[in-house]
Motif scaffolding. Structure first.
Motif, PDB file in Angstrom:
ATOM      1  N   GLY A 193       0.686  -1.511   0.032  1.00 45.58           N
ATOM      2  CA  GLY A 193       0.057   0.090  -0.067  1.00 45.58           C
ATOM      3  C   GLY A 193       0.636   1.385   0.118  1.00 45.58           C
ATOM      4  N   CYS A 194       2.085   1.320  -0.193  1.00 46.30           N
ATOM      5  CA  CYS A 194       3.002   2.410  -0.290  1.00 46.30           C
ATOM      6  C   CYS A 194       3.104   2.844  -1.751  1.00 46.30           C
ATOM      7  CB  CYS A 194       4.261   2.098   0.419  1.00 46.30           C
ATOM      8  SG  CYS A 194       4.474   1.291   1.904  1.00 46.30           S
ATOM      9  N   LYS A 195       3.099   4.284  -1.742  1.00 52.35           N
ATOM     10  CA  LYS A 195       3.940   4.747  -3.278  1.00 52.35           C
ATOM     11  C   LYS A 195       5.273   4.618  -3.236  1.00 52.35           C
ATOM     12  CE  LYS A 195       0.317   8.454  -3.641  1.00 52.35           C
ATOM     13  NZ  LYS A 195      -0.068   9.930  -3.423  1.00 52.35           N
ATOM     14  N   VAL A 196       5.799   4.136  -4.050  1.00 53.13           N
ATOM     15  CA  VAL A 196       7.236   3.846  -4.335  1.00 53.13           C
ATOM     16  C   VAL A 196       7.722   4.365  -5.624  1.00 53.13           C
ATOM     17  CG1 VAL A 196       8.992   1.884  -4.349  1.00 53.13           C
ATOM     18  CG2 VAL A 196       6.738   1.630  -3.024  1.00 53.13           C
ATOM     19  N   THR A 197       8.932   5.238  -5.243  1.00 50.54           N
ATOM     20  CA  THR A 197       9.798   5.660  -6.535  1.00 50.54           C
ATOM     21  C   THR A 197      11.285   4.843  -6.410  1.00 50.54           C
ATOM     22  OG1 THR A 197       8.389   7.657  -6.542  1.00 50.54           O
ATOM     23  CG2 THR A 197      10.664   7.364  -7.792  1.00 50.54           C
ATOM     24  N   VAL A 198      11.638   4.349  -7.214  1.00 53.03           N
ATOM     25  CA  VAL A 198      13.225   3.742  -7.280  1.00 53.03           C
ATOM     26  C   VAL A 198      13.753   4.837  -8.108  1.00 53.03           C
ATOM     27  CG1 VAL A 198      14.460   1.892  -8.187  1.00 53.03           C
ATOM     28  CG2 VAL A 198      12.158   1.389  -7.174  1.00 53.03           C
ATOM     29  N   ILE A 199      15.049   5.093  -7.705  1.00 53.14           N
ATOM     30  CA  ILE A 199      15.896   6.155  -8.408  1.00 53.14           C
ATOM     31  C   ILE A 199      17.266   5.404  -8.391  1.00 53.14           C
ATOM     32  CG2 ILE A 199      16.923   8.358  -7.959  1.00 53.14           C
ATOM     33  CD1 ILE A 199      15.029   8.871  -5.812  1.00 53.14           C
ATOM     34  N   GLU A 200      17.542   5.042  -9.719  1.00 49.68           N
ATOM     35  CA  GLU A 200      18.777   4.344 -10.292  1.00 49.68           C
ATOM     36  C   GLU A 200      19.500   5.175 -10.974  1.00 49.68           C
ATOM     37  OE1 GLU A 200      21.763   2.208 -11.452  1.00 49.68           O
ATOM     38  OE2 GLU A 200      20.393   1.514  -9.582  1.00 49.68           O
ATOM     39  N   GLY A 201      20.928   5.400 -10.548  1.00 45.72           N
ATOM     40  CA  GLY A 201      21.950   6.294 -11.450  1.00 45.72           C
ATOM     41  C   GLY A 201      22.158   5.582 -12.820  1.00 45.72           C
ATOM     42  N   MET A 202      22.107   4.294 -13.011  1.00 50.10           N
ATOM     43  CA  MET A 202      22.341   3.706 -14.314  1.00 50.10           C
ATOM     44  C   MET A 202      20.807   2.828 -14.999  1.00 50.10           C
ATOM     45  SD  MET A 202      26.226   2.519 -13.426  1.00 50.10           S
ATOM     46  CE  MET A 202      26.613   2.082 -15.446  1.00 50.10           C
ATOM     47  N   LYS A 203      21.190   1.854 -15.075  1.00 51.38           N
ATOM     48  CA  LYS A 203      20.065   0.892 -15.397  1.00 51.38           C
ATOM     49  C   LYS A 203      19.183  -0.108 -14.377  1.00 51.38           C
ATOM     50  CE  LYS A 203      19.958   2.591 -19.330  1.00 51.38           C
ATOM     51  NZ  LYS A 203      18.832   3.843 -20.034  1.00 51.38           N
ATOM     52  N   ALA A 204      18.099  -0.058 -13.995  1.00 53.59           N
ATOM     53  CA  ALA A 204      17.580  -1.037 -13.021  1.00 53.59           C
ATOM     54  C   ALA A 204      18.093  -2.323 -13.391  1.00 53.59           C
ATOM     55  CB  ALA A 204      16.157  -0.762 -12.764  1.00 53.59           C
ATOM     56  N   LEU A 205      18.213  -3.250 -12.533  1.00 54.00           N
ATOM     57  CA  LEU A 205      18.606  -4.542 -12.622  1.00 54.00           C
ATOM     58  C   LEU A 205      19.716  -4.618 -13.752  1.00 54.00           C
ATOM     59  CD1 LEU A 205      15.137  -6.387 -12.332  1.00 54.00           C
ATOM     60  CD2 LEU A 205      16.615  -6.070 -10.668  1.00 54.00           C
ATOM     61  N   SER A 222       3.743  -1.630 -14.001  1.00 55.73           N
ATOM     62  CA  SER A 222       2.303  -1.813 -14.020  1.00 55.73           C
ATOM     63  C   SER A 222       1.659  -1.901 -12.691  1.00 55.73           C
ATOM     64  CB  SER A 222       2.067  -3.112 -14.834  1.00 55.73           C
ATOM     65  OG  SER A 222       2.161  -4.245 -14.191  1.00 55.73           O
ATOM     66  N   GLU A 223       2.247  -2.402 -11.661  1.00 53.89           N
ATOM     67  CA  GLU A 223       1.877  -2.281 -10.218  1.00 53.89           C
ATOM     68  C   GLU A 223       2.004  -1.160  -9.708  1.00 53.89           C
ATOM     69  OE1 GLU A 223       3.224  -5.498  -8.060  1.00 53.89           O
ATOM     70  OE2 GLU A 223       2.903  -6.892  -9.575  1.00 53.89           O
ATOM     71  N   GLY A 224       2.255  -0.140 -10.208  1.00 62.06           N
ATOM     72  CA  GLY A 224       2.622   1.156  -9.901  1.00 62.06           C
ATOM     73  C   GLY A 224       3.846   1.717  -9.198  1.00 62.06           C
ATOM     74  N   VAL A 225       4.889   1.053  -9.394  1.00 63.48           N
ATOM     75  CA  VAL A 225       6.128   1.300  -8.825  1.00 63.48           C
ATOM     76  C   VAL A 225       6.698   2.420  -9.813  1.00 63.48           C
ATOM     77  CG1 VAL A 225       8.372   0.593  -8.363  1.00 63.48           C
ATOM     78  CG2 VAL A 225       6.580  -0.645  -7.627  1.00 63.48           C
ATOM     79  N   GLU A 226       7.176   3.570  -9.532  1.00 59.25           N
ATOM     80  CA  GLU A 226       7.960   4.349 -10.426  1.00 59.25           C
ATOM     81  C   GLU A 226       9.281   4.097 -10.487  1.00 59.25           C
ATOM     82  OE1 GLU A 226       8.733   9.270 -11.034  1.00 59.25           O
ATOM     83  OE2 GLU A 226       7.726   8.565  -9.216  1.00 59.25           O
ATOM     84  N   ILE A 227       9.795   3.976 -11.785  1.00 57.13           N
ATOM     85  CA  ILE A 227      11.313   3.743 -11.894  1.00 57.13           C
ATOM     86  C   ILE A 227      12.011   4.609 -12.665  1.00 57.13           C
ATOM     87  CG2 ILE A 227      12.885   1.898 -12.478  1.00 57.13           C
ATOM     88  CD1 ILE A 227      10.680  -0.145 -12.162  1.00 57.13           C
ATOM     89  N   ALA A 228      12.867   5.334 -12.243  1.00 57.83           N
ATOM     90  CA  ALA A 228      13.669   6.540 -12.873  1.00 57.83           C
ATOM     91  C   ALA A 228      15.039   5.919 -13.011  1.00 57.83           C
ATOM     92  CB  ALA A 228      13.638   7.789 -11.848  1.00 57.83           C
ATOM     93  N   GLU A 229      15.342   5.645 -14.372  1.00 58.26           N
ATOM     94  CA  GLU A 229      16.742   5.353 -14.565  1.00 58.26           C
ATOM     95  C   GLU A 229      17.650   6.460 -14.894  1.00 58.26           C
ATOM     96  OE1 GLU A 229      16.239   0.789 -15.891  1.00 58.26           O
ATOM     97  OE2 GLU A 229      15.568   2.254 -17.396  1.00 58.26           O
ATOM     98  N   ASP A 230      18.891   6.367 -15.135  1.00 60.73           N
ATOM     99  CA  ASP A 230      19.848   7.333 -15.485  1.00 60.73           C
ATOM    100  C   ASP A 230      19.553   8.690 -14.572  1.00 60.73           C
ATOM    101  OD1 ASP A 230      21.087   5.819 -17.524  1.00 60.73           O
ATOM    102  OD2 ASP A 230      19.269   6.171 -18.820  1.00 60.73           O
TER     103      ASP A 230
END
Length: 472
Positions: A193-205, A222-230
């Motif tokens: 139930g949390c909002k989540v943002t992943v901040i990755e300096g290069m490429k995730a995984l 699709s589940e709502g996790v925001e993933i910011a790469e670079d």
């Protein structure tokens, strides 16, 4: 000052150290085990076990929202975050007796609950006790690496050593680091139930096969996790409940809580390694192929010896050095057969070389056998038919396997067995798997290797035609 003479002194009671202590003492060696913090180390208390327990809680919450395709009306779960953490604590408590001081003392190990440091090439001091041993094992593991990002020291943040004690559900969790730890905890928190943002300096995984990693990232998105790469973090500011992370390109991410998940550092600072003549490098303690340090009386295993920082690697290292220390066998540690898994949903698993690594090493000799989970009946019945297996084959022998899909961490074990024993892919093709199981994807991937040789080969068709003419 007390003095002890022993055969083996193990520094660190994580998975590797415990395996050495238990194995050696049960085969007749005198063993002293030193641990200044928690028995079971990072895996039991802060890593594998609590993270998988939290992931399990998240899966149950997610299941309540995703039953429509099965004829089950979706409902919005009422998540008690503190109770989910109680579940995590209960799981740790259930396993802890297996790693306890009492159990190891019962096996015959002398356990000293204090940190150890070398005071000479043949002695370690722990509290008011000096231990002189024929062999030493450094098994001190690793801890979260926290980079010196400007402003980080002014805001509260979590690491894997603190996040599982957090009782108040984050409204919006910012995760710096898109590796396995970051992505696993990101999905778990999103499902709780949390909002989540992943901040990755290069490429995730970024260390996994990009084709397979993309499937995981698409699911999380699709589940709502925001993933910011670079998005390399350049500055952090704010206060508890209102934290901002600014990337070098100017993007600003706002949240209520911050989790640092950018990697691990070896625990070597307080060991007095220089006194013992033990060389180090950026990855930790420098060891040879036999896991011996520059001091021949001292071995190093697990995370502190790198480069693969996994609990099962520490256990494997323990088996190698036990045979060396107790029986004098000239054994060497391998890495080509070591599997690993990321326990997102879908799971992501690897053993040996990725496709890119195999192409670089073997060039035109490489063949890649593929099978899509969409062709697996069991996956279809469970509506989890999105996944892929790749097997990298050179001259009939697998040199790597990559899997994304349900239970990929379980499925990769077969390929670890094949590579460890240098079996040919025909061994898997000859296997009979029960139907219907996800395990059939392994056999089908092996079958895909033979498809062009058998079904697309004109010579085979001619031979079959001739045989059919002559058969009575």
């Amino acid at each position: 000052m007390n003095r002890i003479k022993t055969d083996i002194c193990v520094i660190g009671a994580g998975s590797g150290g415990l395996s050495v202590a238990a194995g050696a003492v049960q085969m007749g060696a005198k063993v002293v085990l030193l641990e200044g913090h928690k028995m079971g180390g990072d895996c039991l208390n802060y890593g594998c076990i609590p993270s998988k327990a939290l992931i399990s809680a998240g899966k149950h919450a997610h299941a309540m929202q995703s039953g429509a395709m099965f004829g089950v009306t979706p409902v919005s779960p009422e998540v008690d975050y503190a109770a989910a953490k109680d579940h995590v604590a209960n799981v740790i408590g259930t396993i802890a007796p297996h790693d306890s001081v009492e159990r190891f003392e019962g096996l015959g190990v002398e356990v000293i609950e204090d940190y150890g440091r070398f005071i000479s090439e043949t002695e370690v001091q722990a509290g008011d006790t000096v231990i002189e041993a024929r062999r030493f094992v450094i098994a001190t593991g690793s801890s979260p690496f926290v980079p010196p990002i400007p402003g980080l020291d002014t805001v509260p943040y979590e690491t894997n050593e603190t996040i599982f004690e957090l009782r108040e559900k984050p409204d919006h969790l910012l995760v710096i680091g898109g590796g396995p730890i970051g992505m696993e905890l990101a999905q778990a928190h999103r499902r709780l139930g949390c909002k989540v943002t992943v901040i990755e300096g290069m490429k995730a995984l970024g260390k996994d096969d990009p084709e397979l990693a993309a499937m995981v990232l698409e699911t999380l998105t699709s589940e709502g996790v925001e993933i910011a790469e670079d998005a390399m973090a350049a500055e952090i500011r704010g206060k508890a409940g209102a934290i901002e992370v600014e990337a070098k390109d100017g993007r600003v991410f706002k949240g209520s809580h911050l989790l640092m998940a950018v990697g691990r550092k070896p625990n070597i600072d307080k060991l007095g390694l220089e006194v013992a003549g033990i060389e180090t490098h950026r990855g930790g303690v420098k060891v040879n192929d036999s896991l011996r340090t520059s001091n021949r009386k001292v071995y190093a295993i697990g995370d502190v010896a790198g480069p693969l920082q996994f609990t099962h690697v520490a256990g494997y290292h323990a088996g190698v050095i036990i045979r060396s220390m107790l029986f004098g066998l000239p054994l060497k540690a391998r890495t080509d057969h070591i599997p690993w898994a990321t326990y997102t949903d879908p799971e992501l698993a690897q053993v040996g070389l990725t496709e890119a690594q195999a192409r670089e090493k073997h060039g035109d000799k490489l063949e890649v056998a593929r099978f899509d989970f969409a062709g697996n009946d069991r996956a279809i019945t469970e509506r989890k038919a999105r996944g892929l297996i790749k097997v990298m084959v050179v001259k009939g022998r697998p040199v790597g396997a990559s899997i994304v899909g349900p239970q990929a961490g379980e499925l990769i074990g077969l390929w670890a067995l094949v590579i460890a024993n240098k079996l040919k892919i025909g061994a898997v093709a000859n296997m009979v798997a029960p139907y219907p199981t996800l395990g059939e994807v392994n056999k089908r991937a092996a079958g895909a290797y033979y498809t062009p040789r058998l079904f697309e080969n004109p010579t085979v068709k001619k031979v079959v035609g001739l045989v059919q003419k002559w058969l009575p």
